[in-house]
Design an enzyme around this catalytic site. Sequence first.
Site, mmCIF file in Angstrom:
data_model
loop_
_atom_site.group_PDB
_atom_site.id
_atom_site.type_symbol
_atom_site.label_atom_id
_atom_site.label_comp_id
_atom_site.label_asym_id
_atom_site.label_seq_id
_atom_site.Cartn_x
_atom_site.Cartn_y
_atom_site.Cartn_z
ATOM 1 C CG HIS A 9 -1.836 1.105 1.383
ATOM 2 N ND1 HIS A 9 -1.701 2.074 2.351
ATOM 3 C CD2 HIS A 9 -2.939 1.444 0.663
ATOM 4 C CE1 HIS A 9 -2.687 2.946 2.241
ATOM 5 N NE2 HIS A 9 -3.450 2.591 1.234
ATOM 6 C CG HIS A 51 -3.231 8.799 -0.707
ATOM 7 N ND1 HIS A 51 -4.068 9.569 0.051
ATOM 8 C CD2 HIS A 51 -3.833 7.584 -0.833
ATOM 9 C CE1 HIS A 51 -5.124 8.847 0.392
ATOM 10 N NE2 HIS A 51 -5.003 7.641 -0.124
HETATM 11 CA CA CA Z 1 -4.946 3.862 -3.020
#
Ligand code: CA
Length: 300
Positions: A9, A51
Site C-alpha cells: 500500500h 495519494h
Molecule cells: Ca490507493
Amino acid sequence: MSKKIVIAHRGASGYLPEHTLQAKAMAYAMNVDFIEQDLVLSKDDVPIVIHDIYLDDVTDVAKIFPERKRSDNRYYVIDFTFDELKTLQVSERFNPKTGKQVYSNRFPVWHGDFKLHSLQEEIELIQGLNTSTGKNIGIYPEIKAPEFHQKENKNLTEIVLKVLSDYGYKTKKDNCILQCFNAKELERIRKELKSKLFLVQLMEFKEETKQLVHFATYADGIGPWYRQILSEKEGDKFTFTTLVDDAHELGLKVHPYTFRADDLAEFSSFKEMMQTLLIDANVDGAFTDFPDKVIAFLRK
Ligand code: CA
C-alpha cells in the site's frame, strides 16, 4: 490468482515515505505480489504517483512555491508541471497545519532525499527489477478523484490506460489490477473504454454493500474498508457481515484496506488483525503498509 495476495500500500510505506521509488524498491525486495500506485495528473498531463490531489502534506511545496496555493490554502498537483513537481522534496506524511508527522514511529519527517515521480518511471523500476531478478511482481494502479479531474478538463483515465497499454498491461493476464472508488468511472472503464484489465471496485460506505450485484457486471473484485467486513466482537472473536461470502458468490475477489501494524483500532495485535481478516473472514488479499509482516504471517 488463487493464493492470497499481498499488496504494498503506497509501497513499503510503514518504513519509508509513501509513494517514493525507495518505498517501492523496498516493497519489491520483500517479494510482495503487487505494488500500488495512486495517480493524479500534473498540469502537463503526466500521471504522478501520489495519494492525494494535494501536495502540501507530503512535500515542501508551501516553502518553494508559496504564491501558488488556491483560495482554500491548499496546493494542487494539477497546478504544477512535471518539471516543477520534480523540484520538490518529498517527506514522510505530516499535518500541513501543525507540521507534525501522522504516524509518529515511522520514518522521520524531512529526513532523506526523496522526489515525486511519474507512473512511467515507477513501471520502469518494477519491470526493470522483474527482468533483473526473474520475478514477476505486478502493479495495482488507482484512478484518483475522476470527478475532480473532469472538472479541471483532464482525462486522467484515458491517459493512464494508454500508459498501461504502452507498457504491456492490457488484459487480466498482464499482472495489473486497476482500482477506483468512483463506481461510474470504473463501469465506464469496462463498458465504454472496453478495458480488459482486472478491475477492482473500491468501497467505503455501508450503502455500497447493496451494490455488489451491479459491481459484478463490470468488476472482478472489490476493495472494501476492512470495517465493512467486521460485524461485532463477541468475547475475543469477531463476527462478520455477509460481504465476503456475497462477493465470493458473485465471483468477486476481496482485497480490503488497510493493514497497519501501527494503527490497530479494534484489534489487540497486528497478528489478531491478520488472523481475523485473512483467515477467519477469508479475504483474498490485503493492502498493507507493512508487507513483510503480512508475508511472514501468510507463510506460516
Ligand atoms: Ca490507493
